[in-house]
Design an enzyme around this catalytic site. Structure first.
Site, PDB file in Angstrom:
ATOM      1  N   TYR A   1       1.067  -0.948  -0.091  1.00 30.95           N
ATOM      2  CA  TYR A   1      -0.138  -0.545  -0.108  1.00 30.95           C
ATOM      3  C   TYR A   1       0.994   1.235   0.441  1.00 30.95           C
ATOM      4  O   TYR A   1       2.171   1.628  -0.817  1.00 30.95           O
ATOM      5  CB  TYR A   1      -0.942  -0.147   0.735  1.00 30.95           C
ATOM      6  CG  TYR A   1      -1.466   0.884   0.735  1.00 30.95           C
ATOM      7  CD1 TYR A   1      -3.004   1.132  -0.082  1.00 30.95           C
ATOM      8  CD2 TYR A   1      -2.272   1.771   2.088  1.00 30.95           C
ATOM      9  CE1 TYR A   1      -3.920   2.325  -0.264  1.00 30.95           C
ATOM     10  CE2 TYR A   1      -3.521   2.688   2.117  1.00 30.95           C
ATOM     11  CZ  TYR A   1      -4.343   2.597   0.691  1.00 30.95           C
ATOM     12  OH  TYR A   1      -5.520   3.414   0.578  1.00 30.95           O
TER      13      TYR A   1
ATOM     14  N   LYS B   1     -20.728 -19.096 -11.491  1.00 28.72           N
ATOM     15  CA  LYS B   1     -20.455 -18.819 -12.022  1.00 28.72           C
ATOM     16  C   LYS B   1     -18.743 -18.803 -12.043  1.00 28.72           C
ATOM     17  O   LYS B   1     -17.683 -18.882 -12.907  1.00 28.72           O
ATOM     18  CB  LYS B   1     -20.927 -17.809 -12.933  1.00 28.72           C
ATOM     19  CG  LYS B   1     -19.964 -17.443 -14.381  1.00 28.72           C
ATOM     20  CD  LYS B   1     -20.394 -18.579 -15.341  1.00 28.72           C
ATOM     21  CE  LYS B   1     -20.403 -18.220 -17.206  1.00 28.72           C
ATOM     22  NZ  LYS B   1     -21.872 -18.613 -17.353  1.00 28.72           N
TER      23      LYS B   1
ATOM     24  N   ASP C   1     -24.874 -16.927 -22.029  1.00 31.15           N
ATOM     25  CA  ASP C   1     -26.074 -17.714 -22.544  1.00 31.15           C
ATOM     26  C   ASP C   1     -26.212 -17.376 -23.765  1.00 31.15           C
ATOM     27  O   ASP C   1     -26.793 -18.648 -24.862  1.00 31.15           O
ATOM     28  CB  ASP C   1     -27.305 -16.871 -21.996  1.00 31.15           C
ATOM     29  CG  ASP C   1     -27.502 -16.736 -20.031  1.00 31.15           C
ATOM     30  OD1 ASP C   1     -26.818 -17.785 -19.821  1.00 31.15           O
ATOM     31  OD2 ASP C   1     -27.919 -15.859 -19.436  1.00 31.15           O
TER      32      ASP C   1
ATOM     33  N   ALA D   1     -36.810 -18.523 -29.472  1.00 31.17           N
ATOM     34  CA  ALA D   1     -36.023 -16.540 -30.458  1.00 31.17           C
ATOM     35  C   ALA D   1     -35.819 -16.692 -29.574  1.00 31.17           C
ATOM     36  O   ALA D   1     -35.877 -14.330 -29.544  1.00 31.17           O
ATOM     37  CB  ALA D   1     -36.362 -16.425 -30.948  1.00 31.17           C
ATOM     38  N   GLY D   2     -34.899 -16.645 -28.307  1.00 28.89           N
ATOM     39  CA  GLY D   2     -34.680 -15.655 -27.531  1.00 28.89           C
ATOM     40  C   GLY D   2     -33.279 -15.609 -27.307  1.00 28.89           C
ATOM     41  O   GLY D   2     -32.178 -16.050 -28.903  1.00 28.89           O
ATOM     42  N   ALA D   3     -32.530 -15.472 -26.350  1.00 34.14           N
ATOM     43  CA  ALA D   3     -30.821 -14.711 -26.173  1.00 34.14           C
ATOM     44  C   ALA D   3     -30.046 -15.798 -26.649  1.00 34.14           C
ATOM     45  O   ALA D   3     -29.138 -15.924 -27.962  1.00 34.14           O
ATOM     46  CB  ALA D   3     -30.067 -14.733 -24.980  1.00 34.14           C
TER      47      ALA D   3
ATOM     48  N   ASN E   1     -33.339 -26.873 -20.710  1.00 32.42           N
ATOM     49  CA  ASN E   1     -32.793 -27.100 -19.080  1.00 32.42           C
ATOM     50  C   ASN E   1     -34.509 -26.972 -18.539  1.00 32.42           C
ATOM     51  O   ASN E   1     -35.288 -25.774 -18.717  1.00 32.42           O
ATOM     52  CB  ASN E   1     -32.050 -26.628 -19.153  1.00 32.42           C
ATOM     53  CG  ASN E   1     -30.842 -27.622 -19.343  1.00 32.42           C
ATOM     54  OD1 ASN E   1     -30.609 -28.835 -19.248  1.00 32.42           O
ATOM     55  ND2 ASN E   1     -29.974 -27.048 -19.977  1.00 32.42           N
TER      56      ASN E   1
ATOM     57  N   ASN F   1     -22.015 -25.535 -21.164  1.00 35.61           N
ATOM     58  CA  ASN F   1     -21.264 -24.412 -21.226  1.00 35.61           C
ATOM     59  C   ASN F   1     -20.013 -24.168 -21.237  1.00 35.61           C
ATOM     60  O   ASN F   1     -19.323 -23.230 -21.446  1.00 35.61           O
ATOM     61  CB  ASN F   1     -21.786 -22.655 -21.022  1.00 35.61           C
ATOM     62  CG  ASN F   1     -23.663 -22.325 -22.147  1.00 35.61           C
ATOM     63  OD1 ASN F   1     -24.182 -23.566 -22.762  1.00 35.61           O
ATOM     64  ND2 ASN F   1     -23.825 -20.994 -22.196  1.00 35.61           N
TER      65      ASN F   1
END
Length: 762
Positions: A49, A104, A172, A205-207, A297, A329
């Site tokens: 520091y 995550k 996603d 038709a989502g992400a 899912n 993923n």
């Protein structure tokens, strides 16, 4: 996977209470921040520091890229969400997303040694969200967007990519798309298709749906060959209901109006929608050798069994781990960010995504290493309809994907610090691997594929009951609990855990095998001072002895114990019944994991003061164990001396053991005597150029039991290491002894290890 897989195996592996306890025990949550520099003295504090910190401050002010040299920016990712699309749970708000974002971050660390911090943005206004994140860029090397509803996620990602000069990646969308594309490359090859000729239908038709579609088009499927469907049917030219700019970009010139009509003659289906959205009749109408990725899912649009009932020529993938070809993923995002961070990429572009997909596809076509093959219960998986995507615990992923992404970043001009020596980079990546976690994962998978009946000797204990329940619900096999039946039943009820009909309870005093067990023990122990009544008392009163006798007589496959007894006492009970495995040496080995580095330590339980021959035998058995854990052994014989200085009696024993191994011409690296810091520190080892080890040691043979026990306990309590063991190696039947007071998750680990050993012994 075998045809006997249970499609319900993944449905529920734990109760809500178990999940809550997991997150609450010890330090709440799943992540912590640990300093990487010593902070023990006033000088340390002054360097860390004020005033020492002024030097890097000035350096960064003069050259912003110096932040990568003097701070953690180059290995730090922000996992950012507003909680508007949490898993399959919907819009539950920013705070509710924190367990997922912490998870995550844990995956980033586990698979790619990337530090991650979760940032929860408490707004559903896209402009507010964008402004909250854009100004945080100086802190991080990359931004991982997560669980943000569509179409907001498209707007947020695009704007942040324009405003920030670090990688911004919505997992996603693109993580799913990359794994999906890898599977598509291989499925197309297996069915004799070229991507340019494929007719693709995307349902959802989502992400994720839009991202999968866009990457498929970028990789060669003509836009004219694509039909996108949503909850209102086909997205066609001229449709106005439920449209947005991202759907409109893929509005098809087609007469089809329903998913069923769109699938007639289709080659490929990407399902990113909901359970049951696809019927058997729809599958029946598809082209020859259809490719069906049902990725909803937790339950797919159509199950592999339902597809197999109407089509024997289909290649099927899902998002579930209990079926072949899991679109997971975790195969992508840790390694994509690893490669991007290591070249200080300004973005993650299409070239890098395609490189990741192609690398994954290529990896699935290579010969599978033993560590991965172990998860398939002896069946060597190979490239084919049921193996088009690598397994998540394949240790080659970090090198294969990260190097491909880094090279694509350099080739496409977005790398600000190109890598000159890719071979050296690959070696560095291998050093980040966590072989212990990979080994545990493959062990679990192997046991699920070949379940075993395991005795839990202390069946009245709460931790043991929870562990037995988890052992069963994880699909590892059937638990056998030893204890007074009325007490065991009462304890299950008190804990709120169902006592399933498959569970077996044995009361030692009421067993039908007491006479058989007594005679067996008496034959073994009569010349060791035991009378027959002593043997009867052991068989009826000592649960460890009774459990070991069950295993010896084939009434169970394996035994786990030790929660309520001193380790040595439990070991003495077990060895009254069971012997050393012929051709092996009985030892205790502990695996220590700290900061992504795994080291096997032996002997941590059996030999008190081993002589030179015993030390050589311990090293041989430990090296064999290391290989079963997916490690190529480099064995260091530890002492307080290093290559003869200073001299001492125990060091003489160690040097004699090294000479014995040299005479035996063993097939692993070894050397000694050496101090622990020399064995584990590459710089210190360089002072001894004659050392036989090619790199730092990953197997440590201790000169005595007390040294092994003290060092592993200190690593765990002071160093924060994860220590599994002592693991009993070389016993004739599978038995593992937990440490006194072990928690339920430790007991499950040891039970799984015992069950895996039972599978090996056949």
């Amino acid at each position: 996977m075998s045809s006997s897989r249970n499609p319900k195996a993944e449905a529920v592996h734990f109760t809500d209470q178990e999940a809550l306890q997991f997150h609450a025990q010890g330090k709440p949550g799943k992540l912590e921040i640990t300093p990487t520099k010593p902070l023990a003295t006033q000088r340390d504090l002054s360097l860390a520091y004020s005033p020492g910190v002024a030097a890097p401050v000035h350096a960064i002010a003069e050259n912003p890229h110096a932040a990568y040299d003097y701070t953690n920016k180059g290995n730090l990712v922000a996992v950012v969400s507003n909680g508007t699309a949490i898993l399959g749970l919907g819009n539950l708000g920013a705070l509710a997303s924190k367990p997922v974002m912490e998870g995550k971050g844990a995956l980033f660390k586990r698979f790619a040694d990337i530090d991650a911090i979760d940032l929860l943005v408490d707004t559903q206004d896209t402009e507010e969200f964008i402004n909250s994140v854009r100004f945080l860029g100086p802190s991080f090397g990359g931004i991982n967007l997560e669980d943000i509803k569509a179409p907001d996620c498209f707007i947020i990602e695009q704007r942040l990519k324009e405003l920030m000069n670090i990688p911004v990646f919505h997992d996603d969308q693109h993580g799913t798309a990359i794994i999906c594309a890898a599977g598509l490359i291989n499925a197309a090859a297996l069915t004799g298709r070229e991507l340019r000729d494929c007719k693709l239908v995307v349902n959802g038709a989502g992400a994720a749906g839009i991202a999968c579609l866009e990457l498929a088009v970028a990789m060669g499927i003509p836009k004219s060959n694509v039909i996108l469907c949503d909850t209102k049917g086909v997205v066609y030219q001229g449709r106005t209901e439920g449209m947005n700019q991202w759907k409109s970009a893929y509005a098809a010139d087609t007469k089809a109006r329903t998913l069923a009509e769109a699938l007639e003659g289709a080659d490929v289906l990407f399902g990113l929608s909901a359970k049951g959205a696809v019927t058997a009749d729809m599958v029946r109408s598809m082209a020859e050798k259809p490719i069906i990725f049902a990725m909803a899912n937790p339950d797919p649009e159509i199950t592999p069994e339902e597809v197999a009932a109407v089509r024997s020529d289909a290649i099927v993938a899902t998002g579930r781990s209990d079926y072949p070809n899991q679109i997971n993923n975790v195969l992508g995002f840790p390694f994509i960010f690893r490669g991007a961070l290591d070249v200080q990429a300004s973005t993650i572009n299409e070239a890098m995504k395609i490189a990741a997909a192609e690398a994954l596809a290529a990896l699935a076509r290579t010969e599978v290493p033993d560590q991965v093959a172990a998860a398939y219960a002896g069946r060597q998986p190979s490239f084919g309809p049921e193996y088009i995507i690598p397994a998540p615990f394949d240790p080659r992923l970090i090198v294969t994907v990260a190097t491909a992404v880094a090279k694509a970043a350099m080739d496409s001009g977005v790398a600000r610090r190109p890598i000159v020596d890719m071979d050296a980079y690959a070696a560095q990546l291998r050093g980040r691997l966590d072989p212990l976690a990979g080994w545990l994962q493959s062990t679990y998978a192997a046991v699920r594929a070949n379940p075993k009946r395991v005795v839990f000797a202390e069946g009245e204990e709460a931790a043991v009951i929870r562990a037995a329940h988890t052992y069963f619900t994880e699909g590892f096999g059937v638990p056998i609990l030893i204890g007074t039946e009325s007490v065991v039943r009462r304890r299950f009820k008190e804990l709120g855990i169902p006592l399933r009909p498959e569970f077996e309870i044995y009361d030692t005093r009421k067993g039908a095998h007491v006479d058989e067990f007594t005679n067996y023990l008496y034959a073994r122990l009569q010349r060791r001072g035991y009378l027959k009544r002593d043997c009867q008392r052991l068989a009826t009163n000592e649960r460890n002895v009774f459990g070991a006798l069950m295993v010896a007589h084939g009434m169970a496959d394996a035994l786990v114990t030790g929660v309520t007894r001193n380790w040595t006492n439990a070991f003495d009970d077990i060895t009254r019944v069971l012997d050393e495995e012929p051709g092996h040496h009985l030892i205790g080995a502990s695996m220590a994991l700290l900061r992504g580095r795994a080291v096997l330590i032996a002997d941590t339980s059996v030999h008190d003061m081993p002589d030179a021959v015993q030390l050589a035998n311990i090293a041989t058995e430990a090296a064999r164990s290391a290989r079963s854990f997916g490690m190529e052994p480099r064995v260091a014989f530890l002492a307080y001396s290093t290559f003869g200085q200073p001299k001492g009696e125990r060091s003489d024993q160690v040097r004699e053991a090294v000479a014995i191994l040299a005479e035996r011409q063993v097939d692993f690296e070894f050397d000694g005597d050496m101090a622990a810091d020399v064995a584990l520190n590459r710089e210190l080892m360089r002072h001894y150029p004659f050392c036989r080890l090619s790199d730092t040691a990953n197997v440590l043979v201790m000169p005595a039991f007390h040294a092994a026990s003290i060092s592993t306990n200190m690593l765990k309590e002071l160093g924060g290491a994860t220590v599994i063991g002592p693991i009993l190696v070389g016993l004739s039947r599978p038995v593992q002894i937990c440490e006194f007071g072990a928690k339920d998750y430790d007991i499950v680990n040891m039970a799984a290890i015992a069950a895996h050993d039972a599978g090996r012994k056949g």
